[in-house]
Design an enzyme around this catalytic site. Structure first.
Site, short mmCIF file in Angstrom:
data_model
loop_
_atom_site.label_atom_id
_atom_site.label_comp_id
_atom_site.label_asym_id
_atom_site.label_seq_id
_atom_site.Cartn_x
_atom_site.Cartn_y
_atom_site.Cartn_z
N TYR A 1 0.85 -1.19 0.00
CA TYR A 1 0.00 0.00 0.00
C TYR A 1 0.89 1.24 0.00
CZ TYR A 1 -3.42 3.49 1.55
OH TYR A 1 -4.23 4.60 1.66
N ASP B 1 9.34 2.72 0.01
CA ASP B 1 8.28 3.36 0.79
C ASP B 1 8.40 2.86 2.23
OD1 ASP B 1 6.07 4.35 2.01
OD2 ASP B 1 4.61 3.58 0.55
N LYS C 1 4.27 8.65 9.17
CA LYS C 1 3.92 8.07 10.47
C LYS C 1 4.86 8.50 11.61
CE LYS C 1 0.89 4.76 8.43
NZ LYS C 1 0.93 4.00 7.22
C1 LIG Z 1 0.30 4.48 5.83
C2 LIG Z 1 1.09 4.28 4.60
C3 LIG Z 1 1.02 5.18 3.53
C4 LIG Z 1 0.02 6.31 3.49
O1 LIG Z 1 0.26 7.24 4.48
P1 LIG Z 1 -0.97 8.23 4.92
O2 LIG Z 1 -0.32 9.12 5.92
O3 LIG Z 1 -2.02 7.33 5.47
O4 LIG Z 1 -1.39 8.93 3.70
C5 LIG Z 1 1.86 5.00 2.46
N1 LIG Z 1 2.74 3.98 2.43
C6 LIG Z 1 2.83 3.09 3.43
C7 LIG Z 1 3.83 1.99 3.36
C8 LIG Z 1 2.00 3.20 4.55
O5 LIG Z 1 2.07 2.29 5.52
#
Ligand SMILES: *Cc1c(COP(=O)(O)O)cnc(C)c1O
Length: 430
Positions: free
Chosen positions: A144, A239, A267
């Site tokens: 994701y 990511d 995060k």
């Molecule tokens: C949570 C997440 C996102 C998206 O971040 P948001 O702050 O929810 O937009 C993108 N990549 C990864 C790997 C994530 O865990």
């Protein structure tokens, strides 16, 4: 446990907010019951509006590595608030946080702040396309990367690996440039490069996937992707919005030898405030506006209150590297306990730990990709989730999520969660 006030609050929210929630993962769609509405948090605990207390293994889906209401973070945020919420002009704290981040990762010289992980990844993809002058990107099934158009993609039909939109509202014209590969399967990445005749801007991957449950990439797989990108002149994006400062102080890059060209974070770097970031070498970042032509902007980007929270959090992490040893041993103890509780009643479970991240599947296969994750027993998970919640253990409400240990997660909390797991497994198999 009684959830009367939460049930009422959910009804009221439902009337004015789609599904009653501002992010679909919160809706309890895959599990039993309605989501508790939260009144407050305290260290490793969460309290709902009915007065129930939970051991919190979600931690706002990752950001709260120091738990709720950490005094140092709280203090720096309050000081920042008193100076003003936002200026839309440069502040030195942005440079301070940038320095903290850049000094940790060999792979990046410069970083730009945004307000969410979605925004960080979306901007990183644009940068990769702008730098290479190519449109196609490769992503992995089960990873994701936020909810931007070209990343909401599922497997395309027929021969091609070219993706089709996984949500209405996303034009197929946008996702036709997204090729899908299988996690931990290098041949599938080679196939994407072959299908696109090498014309790939970037490969984006969660080097430690946390959004199909916790599924780390094999080292040889990452090494192979790095080599493919280098051969074809494609950029590699890690990511680490979730794994950054969670799997280790340096995220996956503290564990793997592979370095990305572009790194995305989120995060933990906001410690609960909305922050995302993307970084790369000075050369790659020089393509970004205003230095270069690739446009990217944000009214609240680098928000001083959010920067203050992130800076305090990262400084505390850097000053306490042994925390990660503690996180991992607690996480291991927890999932080992869950696994024993499950096996004690004859239900298979596989587990995984990376630093403060933990995962478990009701499954007898070691999960290496999305297809194998899909083979987990989601019914069993739903019952387990409900049983645990009723015993004061707050787990993510989907078997495709990752759990988190924070600095305030005590041994006693771990022991209590394991006790609850034994009791729950006995109840649901009785
Ligand atoms: C949570 C997440 C996102 C998206 O971040 P948001 O702050 O929810 O937009 C993108 N990549 C990864 C790997 C994530 O865990």
């Amino acid at each position: 446990m009684a959830y009367n006030k939460s049930i009422k609050a959910f009804d009221e929210a439902y009337a004015v907010i789609p599904g009653g929630v501002d992010s679909p993962v919160r809706a309890f769609s895959g599990v039993v019951g309605t989501p508790p509405f939260i009144s407050h948090g305290e260290g490793g605990y969460l309290f709902d509006i009915d007065g129930n207390q939970y051991i919190d293994f979600v931690q706002s889906w990752g950001p709260l590595i120091f738990g709720h209401c950490d005094k140092d973070i709280e203090y720096s945020v309050i000081q920042a608030v008193k100076r003003g919420l936002s200026f839309g002009a440069p502040t030195t704290i942005e440079t301070d946080l940038a320095n903290e981040i850049v000094s940790l990762f060999d792979s990046i010289d410069k970083v730009r702040f945004v307000s969410s992980g979605t925004e960080a990844v979306m901007s990183a993809i644009r940068l990769a396309r702008g730098v290479t002058g190519r449109d196609n990107i490769v992503k992995f099934k089960g990873c994701y990367h936020g909810h931007s158009d070209s990343l909401l993609v599922e497997a395309g039909s027929g021969l091609a690996t070219f993706g089709t939109p996984s949500s209405p509202g996303v034009p197929a014209d946008l996702t036709k440039h997204t090729l899908l590969a299988t996690y931990n399967d290098l041949a599938s990445v080679e196939q994407c490069f072959a299908d696109a005749k090498g014309n790939i801007a970037c490969v984006i991957i969660e080097p430690i996937a946390g959004n199909m449950g916790l599924v780390p990439a094999d080292e040889a797989f990452l090494v192979g992707i790095r080599a493919l990108c280098d051969i074809h002149g494609a950029l590699l994006i890690f990511d680490e919005v979730m794994s950054g400062f969670r799997a280790s102080l340096k995220g996956a890059q503290g564990i793997s030898s592979v370095k990305p060209d572009i790194l995305t974070l989120g995060k933990v770097i906001g410690a609960g405030m909305p922050v995302g970031a993307f970084g790369a070498s000075a050369t790659i970042m020089s393509h970004l506006s205003p230095e270069g032509p690739v446009y990217q902007a944000g009214t609240l980007s680098g928000n001083p209150v959010a920067m203050a929270a992130g800076l305090t959090s990262l400084k505390k992490l850097k000053a306490n590297p042994s925390l990660y040893v503690e996180f991992a041993s607690k996480a291991k103890k927890l999932v080992d306990g869950f696994q024993k509780a499950s096996l004690a009643v004859g239900v298979p479970m596989v587990t995984e730990v990376r630093g403060s991240m933990f995962g478990f599947f009701f499954s007898d296969v070691v999960v290496k990709n999305m297809e194998q994750a899909d083979a987990n027993d989601t019914q069993m998970f739903a019952q387990f989730h409900k049983g645990m919640l009723d015993k004061g253990v707050y787990l993510a409400c989907s078997s495709y999520e990752t759990g988190f240990i924070c600095a305030k997660t005590s041994d006693k909390m771990i022991d209590n969660a394991i006790k609850a797991a034994y009791q729950t497994m006995r109840e649901i198999t009785a």
